[in-house]
Design a protein around this motif. Sequence first.
Motif: not given
Length: 369
Positions: A37-38, A42-43, A45-46
């Motif tokens: 996940s790191r 972020e965009h 991942y979502d």
Amino acid sequence: MSAETLRVTYYLTCRPGEDPHDKAKGIALEQSAELPSRCIPEHVYDDVVPTIQELTALEDGRHRLVLDFPEAITGLEPTQLINNLFGNISLKSGIRLADVEWTPNLLRALGGPRYGTAGVREMLGIGERPISSTALKPLGLDTATLAGFCADFARGGIDLIKDDHGLCDQDTSRFVDRVQACQRAVNEVNAETGGRSLYLPNVTGPRWELDKRLDAAQEAGCKAVLICPFLTGLDALIWARERYDMALMAHPAFAGAVAGAEHGIDPALLLGEITRLFGADMVVYTNAEGRFPTYDQALCDRINDRLRRPLGDIRPALPTPGGGVDAARAPYWAERYGPDVVLLIGGSLYAQGDRAAAARRLQDVVEGQ
């Protein structure tokens, strides 16, 4: 859950020291971004990583995991859908895919049976009753003998006379010769008796042969075929449904490789729902009391339910229990499973000696329901 979210249920069996929460997060990542996940923006991942909706400990020691998958990551492609549902995690252990809540877009993309239960009945010219079926066997017989068996079974009134799934293009019975001879034999008996028996050749083969076999079947006048989608690839069902005007009976050969007790895909989902969605009009499974004891009555009932139950605009498909169904038990199975079933009975018809008479006795059972 939004219309663009695919809700998927798994059952997890954890080994000693294995944390169920870590396992659940690992499945979500493995089946989407395939990175820690790191390492995922972020965009991204979502947009692509499934969200955990439920992780519940069960009394039997397993955990129930519910994930919401973004529909978009499937591309609405059948192959990518299976990859998302059970791709890399099939190489792990203790993960069982149990249920899928399909999105409207995926139901439309997959399409389901071309004919379904009502369409097969119309082909046969029959009303609300069980359908009879048998298989041409054993492997190793010549074409003339197999065509003679077809004639015997058609004379006895059997509705669906299919190749055994082991018959392909062997020296003893070449595919094209067998299709022509068997279809001709059934046509001749139908003309003599007024029957409407159908012959289903086994078109299963490598991709470069599949269209040739389907072409040969359609040119011979076959109205339905047998195919082993777990050998050809499930998407071959969709391909055949879209290009050929023939009903599809799906055989489960090799399906057991992905349908285990603690790991794999629940057979009720795989055979009862996924195979139906990919285009099978009839789905063979190994019946309770047959020679495959892992398929108990509860599992068979669940397969039947998934083949028949409402699923958007998808047509219902016909359960086709086989794998050692005894002709003597046909009245019981016809009563238990009701009219929307194909009773696939092979060995116990041959064992009676007079194939036409044995077929007639079976036909009397299904027509009396």
